[in-house]
Design a protein around this motif. Structure first.
Motif, PDB file in Angstrom:
ATOM      1  N   ARG A  42      43.484  -5.977   4.111  1.00 44.84           N
ATOM      2  CA  ARG A  42      42.360  -5.126   3.715  1.00 44.84           C
ATOM      3  C   ARG A  42      42.060  -5.250   2.224  1.00 44.84           C
ATOM      4  NH1 ARG A  42      44.239   0.154   7.324  1.00 44.84           N
ATOM      5  NH2 ARG A  42      43.506  -0.683   9.333  1.00 44.84           N
ATOM      6  N   LEU A  43      43.103  -5.314   1.413  1.00 42.49           N
ATOM      7  CA  LEU A  43      42.902  -5.473  -0.029  1.00 42.49           C
ATOM      8  C   LEU A  43      42.206  -6.793  -0.342  1.00 42.49           C
ATOM      9  CD1 LEU A  43      46.342  -4.146  -1.339  1.00 42.49           C
ATOM     10  CD2 LEU A  43      44.122  -3.079  -1.757  1.00 42.49           C
ATOM     11  N   ARG A  44      42.604  -7.852   0.332  1.00 47.19           N
ATOM     12  CA  ARG A  44      41.986  -9.151   0.073  1.00 47.19           C
ATOM     13  C   ARG A  44      40.536  -9.177   0.530  1.00 47.19           C
ATOM     14  NH1 ARG A  44      47.196 -11.118   2.271  1.00 47.19           N
ATOM     15  NH2 ARG A  44      48.535 -11.646   0.496  1.00 47.19           N
ATOM     16  N   CYS A  45      40.262  -8.501   1.634  1.00 47.93           N
ATOM     17  CA  CYS A  45      38.880  -8.437   2.115  1.00 47.93           C
ATOM     18  C   CYS A  45      37.997  -7.704   1.104  1.00 47.93           C
ATOM     19  CB  CYS A  45      38.838  -7.735   3.472  1.00 47.93           C
ATOM     20  SG  CYS A  45      37.163  -7.495   4.108  1.00 47.93           S
ATOM     21  N   VAL A  46      38.478  -6.563   0.614  1.00 49.23           N
ATOM     22  CA  VAL A  46      37.692  -5.792  -0.357  1.00 49.23           C
ATOM     23  C   VAL A  46      37.574  -6.567  -1.668  1.00 49.23           C
ATOM     24  CG1 VAL A  46      37.638  -3.645  -1.697  1.00 49.23           C
ATOM     25  CG2 VAL A  46      38.281  -3.599   0.722  1.00 49.23           C
ATOM     26  N   ASP A  47      38.625  -7.264  -2.061  1.00 49.62           N
ATOM     27  CA  ASP A  47      38.598  -8.116  -3.246  1.00 49.62           C
ATOM     28  C   ASP A  47      37.500  -9.173  -3.107  1.00 49.62           C
ATOM     29  OD1 ASP A  47      39.130  -9.558  -5.517  1.00 49.62           O
ATOM     30  OD2 ASP A  47      41.143 -10.173  -4.936  1.00 49.62           O
ATOM     31  N   TYR A  63      34.043  -7.625  -3.562  1.00 45.92           N
ATOM     32  CA  TYR A  63      33.680  -7.381  -4.958  1.00 45.92           C
ATOM     33  C   TYR A  63      33.404  -8.689  -5.685  1.00 45.92           C
ATOM     34  CZ  TYR A  63      34.465  -2.355  -5.090  1.00 45.92           C
ATOM     35  OH  TYR A  63      34.337  -0.993  -4.904  1.00 45.92           O
ATOM     36  N   ASP A  64      34.143  -9.725  -5.364  1.00 41.90           N
ATOM     37  CA  ASP A  64      33.901 -11.021  -5.979  1.00 41.90           C
ATOM     38  C   ASP A  64      32.494 -11.518  -5.643  1.00 41.90           C
ATOM     39  OD1 ASP A  64      35.005 -13.415  -7.418  1.00 41.90           O
ATOM     40  OD2 ASP A  64      34.537 -14.361  -5.500  1.00 41.90           O
ATOM     41  N   TRP A  65      32.089 -11.359  -4.392  1.00 48.98           N
ATOM     42  CA  TRP A  65      30.735 -11.729  -3.965  1.00 48.98           C
ATOM     43  C   TRP A  65      29.688 -10.872  -4.662  1.00 48.98           C
ATOM     44  CZ3 TRP A  65      27.444  -8.303  -1.441  1.00 48.98           C
ATOM     45  CH2 TRP A  65      26.251  -8.823  -0.975  1.00 48.98           C
ATOM     46  N   ALA A  66      29.920  -9.547  -4.722  1.00 47.24           N
ATOM     47  CA  ALA A  66      28.955  -8.642  -5.351  1.00 47.24           C
ATOM     48  C   ALA A  66      28.786  -8.951  -6.837  1.00 47.24           C
ATOM     49  CB  ALA A  66      29.404  -7.195  -5.156  1.00 47.24           C
ATOM     50  N   LEU A  67      29.879  -9.352  -7.467  1.00 51.42           N
ATOM     51  CA  LEU A  67      29.816  -9.708  -8.884  1.00 51.42           C
ATOM     52  C   LEU A  67      28.985 -10.980  -9.081  1.00 51.42           C
ATOM     53  CD1 LEU A  67      31.104  -8.455 -11.466  1.00 51.42           C
ATOM     54  CD2 LEU A  67      32.907 -10.174 -11.269  1.00 51.42           C
ATOM     55  N   ARG A  68      29.206 -11.972  -8.217  1.00 50.18           N
ATOM     56  CA  ARG A  68      28.431 -13.211  -8.315  1.00 50.18           C
ATOM     57  C   ARG A  68      26.954 -12.981  -8.056  1.00 50.18           C
ATOM     58  NH1 ARG A  68      32.288 -15.163  -4.733  1.00 50.18           N
ATOM     59  NH2 ARG A  68      30.616 -15.608  -3.223  1.00 50.18           N
ATOM     60  N   LYS A  69      26.644 -12.046  -7.169  1.00 45.37           N
ATOM     61  CA  LYS A  69      25.249 -11.749  -6.833  1.00 45.37           C
ATOM     62  C   LYS A  69      24.580 -10.863  -7.866  1.00 45.37           C
ATOM     63  CE  LYS A  69      23.354 -12.071  -3.187  1.00 45.37           C
ATOM     64  NZ  LYS A  69      22.295 -12.949  -2.664  1.00 45.37           N
ATOM     65  N   GLY A  70      25.341 -10.292  -8.785  1.00 46.10           N
ATOM     66  CA  GLY A  70      24.776  -9.398  -9.783  1.00 46.10           C
ATOM     67  C   GLY A  70      24.500  -8.009  -9.258  1.00 46.10           C
ATOM     68  N   ILE A  71      25.083  -7.672  -8.098  1.00 46.24           N
ATOM     69  CA  ILE A  71      24.875  -6.344  -7.518  1.00 46.24           C
ATOM     70  C   ILE A  71      25.694  -5.310  -8.269  1.00 46.24           C
ATOM     71  CG2 ILE A  71      25.147  -4.979  -5.404  1.00 46.24           C
ATOM     72  CD1 ILE A  71      24.705  -7.526  -3.817  1.00 46.24           C
ATOM     73  N   THR A  72      26.823  -5.737  -8.826  1.00 56.30           N
ATOM     74  CA  THR A  72      27.682  -4.829  -9.594  1.00 56.30           C
ATOM     75  C   THR A  72      28.279  -5.587 -10.777  1.00 56.30           C
ATOM     76  OG1 THR A  72      29.600  -3.349  -9.483  1.00 56.30           O
ATOM     77  CG2 THR A  72      29.720  -5.384  -8.220  1.00 56.30           C
ATOM     78  N   HIS A  73      28.738  -4.837 -11.760  1.00 55.50           N
ATOM     79  CA  HIS A  73      29.461  -5.424 -12.878  1.00 55.50           C
ATOM     80  C   HIS A  73      30.917  -4.957 -12.871  1.00 55.50           C
ATOM     81  CE1 HIS A  73      25.748  -6.989 -14.518  1.00 55.50           C
ATOM     82  NE2 HIS A  73      25.202  -5.793 -14.428  1.00 55.50           N
ATOM     83  N   VAL A  74      31.298  -4.305 -11.772  1.00 59.86           N
ATOM     84  CA  VAL A  74      32.651  -3.776 -11.635  1.00 59.86           C
ATOM     85  C   VAL A  74      33.506  -4.752 -10.840  1.00 59.86           C
ATOM     86  CG1 VAL A  74      34.034  -1.938 -10.597  1.00 59.86           C
ATOM     87  CG2 VAL A  74      31.896  -1.381 -11.764  1.00 59.86           C
ATOM     88  N   ASN A 112      46.611 -11.165  -5.878  1.00 56.81           N
ATOM     89  CA  ASN A 112      46.069  -9.858  -6.232  1.00 56.81           C
ATOM     90  C   ASN A 112      47.223  -8.936  -6.635  1.00 56.81           C
ATOM     91  OD1 ASN A 112      45.034  -7.143  -5.977  1.00 56.81           O
ATOM     92  ND2 ASN A 112      43.288  -8.028  -4.899  1.00 56.81           N
ATOM     93  N   GLU A 113      47.099  -8.305  -7.796  1.00 55.79           N
ATOM     94  CA  GLU A 113      48.192  -7.462  -8.290  1.00 55.79           C
ATOM     95  C   GLU A 113      48.464  -6.259  -7.392  1.00 55.79           C
ATOM     96  OE1 GLU A 113      47.349  -6.382 -12.326  1.00 55.79           O
ATOM     97  OE2 GLU A 113      48.349  -8.164 -13.122  1.00 55.79           O
ATOM     98  N   LEU A 114      47.487  -5.853  -6.596  1.00 53.43           N
ATOM     99  CA  LEU A 114      47.660  -4.654  -5.774  1.00 53.43           C
ATOM    100  C   LEU A 114      48.360  -4.940  -4.444  1.00 53.43           C
ATOM    101  CD1 LEU A 114      44.235  -2.821  -6.283  1.00 53.43           C
ATOM    102  CD2 LEU A 114      46.428  -2.319  -7.357  1.00 53.43           C
ATOM    103  N   THR A 115      48.465  -6.204  -4.062  1.00 53.89           N
ATOM    104  CA  THR A 115      49.100  -6.499  -2.784  1.00 53.89           C
ATOM    105  C   THR A 115      50.596  -6.209  -2.853  1.00 53.89           C
ATOM    106  OG1 THR A 115      49.324  -8.819  -3.448  1.00 53.89           O
ATOM    107  CG2 THR A 115      47.421  -8.240  -2.094  1.00 53.89           C
ATOM    108  N   VAL A 116      51.167  -5.953  -1.684  1.00 54.87           N
ATOM    109  CA  VAL A 116      52.586  -5.595  -1.608  1.00 54.87           C
ATOM    110  C   VAL A 116      53.368  -6.746  -1.001  1.00 54.87           C
ATOM    111  CG1 VAL A 116      52.177  -3.122  -1.507  1.00 54.87           C
ATOM    112  CG2 VAL A 116      52.158  -4.436   0.609  1.00 54.87           C
ATOM    113  N   ARG A 117      54.658  -6.738  -1.233  1.00 60.72           N
ATOM    114  CA  ARG A 117      55.513  -7.834  -0.778  1.00 60.72           C
ATOM    115  C   ARG A 117      55.622  -7.839   0.749  1.00 60.72           C
ATOM    116  NH1 ARG A 117      59.234 -10.967  -3.278  1.00 60.72           N
ATOM    117  NH2 ARG A 117      59.066  -9.726  -5.186  1.00 60.72           N
ATOM    118  N   THR A 118      55.507  -9.011   1.307  1.00 60.13           N
ATOM    119  CA  THR A 118      55.682  -9.186   2.750  1.00 60.13           C
ATOM    120  C   THR A 118      56.622 -10.357   2.982  1.00 60.13           C
ATOM    121  OG1 THR A 118      53.796 -10.687   2.935  1.00 60.13           O
ATOM    122  CG2 THR A 118      53.359  -8.344   3.272  1.00 60.13           C
TER     123      THR A 118
END
Length: 350
Positions: free
Chosen positions: A77-82, A85-96, A126-132
Motif C-alpha cells: 500500500r505504501l508503494r502504491c501511494v508513493d 504521488y510520484d505521478w501527481a508530481l510529474r503531472k504538476g497536480i501537486t508539489h507535495v 521507501n523509508e516508511l516501508t517495514v522489514r519483511t
C-alpha cells in the motif's frame, strides 16, 4: 461530501490505459483498493491529500500494523501511494512528495544470473516501508495432497485440484480454463507427458503470456474423458441459460462458470472435513517443490530452476529459487515417482 476525488481516479485511468507494464485487471483492482484505503484514512483524520506529510503517512502505516495487517500488505500500500504521488508530481497536480528514499544494500542469493547484476545489491527503498522476509512457500507432503484430493467432490472439482497439483497452474488459470487448448491424448505414448500450450488468446494466463505446461498422460486422459462425458450436460445447462455454448471447461451443475470464490470455499470445506489445511495456491506450491526436486535429479540446478520457472510462468528466477528452501524441508526420497503415485490416485477416483 460524496464527491469523487479527481486525482486518484485520473491516476487509476493512467495505470489502466497508458502505463504499458500494468495490464492485469487484478493489479488495477489492487491499486484501486490500496488508494481507497489511503483516502479513507485521510477522510477519517480530516487531512487533504495534497498537503499531507511523511509523519502523517507514518501514522497511517502504524495504524495498519496495529490492525494486524501483514508487513507485505502495508508495504504494498505504501508503494502504491508513493507511485501515485510520484505521478501527481510529474503531472504538476501537486508539489507535495510526502515520501523519501534511502539507499539500502541487500545480500542477494548467488544465482546463475549474478554475474550480470550491476546493482551491487543496492537499491532505493521507501523509508516508511517495514522489514519483511520471503516466506518459504507452503506445500503439502505427497500423502496429504492425495488424501485431500480424494476427499474433493464433485469429480470436476477434484480434476481441477489434480490440474494444479500436476502442472503448477494458477487457480485463476484453472477456473477460467478454455477447453480449446486441451490436447487430445489419443494415439500418444502412455509413458510420456503431453504438452499443452496455454494460448492467452483462448485461455487465462497471468500477464497474457503464452507458455506451455506438461500433463501426465493419465491426467490428459481424465480431462478428455470428463470433456466427452460430463461437460456436454453442463454445457447444455449453460446454453439454456445464456443461449450459447460455453468455452470454459469447468462449469457448475447449473451450467454457470465456476468462480474463484466458489473454488476457495470448496477448498475450505474439504480442509475442515479432512483436517488438512489447504488452499488452491498450496497445490501449485506443492508442484513447484516436488518438480524442482524431480528435475534436480537429472539436470543441473540452473536447468531445473529454468524448467520450473517456465512451467509455472514466473517472471523472475528469484521467485522460483524460493522452492529450493521449501525442498530442503522435505525428505528427498519422497520425490521418487511422485507423479506416478498421484496419477494412480487419479485413476482410482476417475
Amino acid at each position: 461530501e460524496m464527491e469523487l476525488v479527481s486525482a486518484p481516479n485520473e491516476y487509476l485511468r493512467y495505470v489502466a490505459t497508458i502505463k504499458g507494464r500494468t495490464r492485469s485487471e487484478k493489479t488495477w483492482r489492487t491499486y484501486g483498493n490500496d488508494l481507497l484505503e489511503f483516502f479513507a484514512f485521510l477522510e477519517g483524520t480530516d487531512l487533504a491529500w495534497d498537503s499531507v506529510n511523511q509523519t502523517q503517512i507514518a501514522a497511517w502505516r502504524d495504524a495498519m500494523l496495529e490492525r494486524g495487517c501483514k508487513h507485505s500488505t502495508v508495504n504494498q500500500r505504501l508503494r502504491c501511494v508513493d507511485a501515485f504521488y510520484d505521478w501527481a508530481l510529474r503531472k504538476g497536480i501537486t508539489h507535495v512528495m510526502p515520501f523519501s528514499k534511502e539507499e539500502v544494500w541487500v545480500a542477494k542469493p548467488q544465482g546463475f544470473l549474478a554475474h550480470v547484476d550491476v546493482s551491487g545489491g543496492r537499491f532505493e527503498a521507501n523509508e516508511l516501508t517495514v522489514r519483511t522476509h520471503k516466506a518459504v512457500p507452503k506445500f503439502l507432503h505427497l500423502d496429504q495432497a492425495k488424501s485431500f484430493l480424494e476427499a474433493m467432490t464433485p469429480h470436476r472439482l477434484r480434476l481441477m485440484g489434480y490440474l494444479m497439483l500436476l502442472t503448477g497452474m494458477r487457480r485463476e488459470e484453472v477456473v477460467e480454463f478454455d477447453y480449446r487448448v486441451l490436447p487430445n491424448p489419443a494415439g500418444r505414448d502412455p509413458d510420456k507427458q503431453v504438452q499443452m500450450v496455454l494460448d492467452p488468446n483462448l485461455t487465462k494466463t497471468k500477464g497474457n503470456k503464452e507458455r506451455f505446461v506438461v500433463l501426465p498422460y493419465d491426467l490428459a486422459v481424465a480431462m478428455c474423458r470428463y470433456f466427452t462425458f460430463e461437460w456436454p450436460k453442463l454445457n447444455a445447462a449453460h446454453k439454456r441459460r445464456h443461449g450459447q455454448e460455453a468455452t470454459r471447461l469447468f462449469l457448475s451443475e447449473d451450467g454457470e462458470p465456476l468462480s474463484l470464490t466458489g473454488l476457495n470455499n470448496a477448498f475450505s470445506k474439504v480442509s475442515e472435513k479432512t483436517g488438512i489445511k489447504c488452499h488452491p495456491h498450496m497445490l501449485r506450491h506443492t508442484f513447484g517443490t516436488y518438480e524442482l526436486l524431480r528435475m534436480g535429479r537429472v539436470k543441473t540446478q540452473r536447468q531445473a530452476l529454468l524448467w520450473v520457472r517456465d512451467r509455472m510462468g514466473h517472471s523472475s528466477i528469484q521467485t522460483t529459487e524460493l522452492y529450493i528452501h521449501a525442498a530442503d524441508l522435505m525428505q528427498h526420497d519422497d520425490v521418487d515417482g511422485y507423479q506416478a503415485d498421484i496419477c494412480e490416485a487419479l485413476r482410482r477416483g476417475d
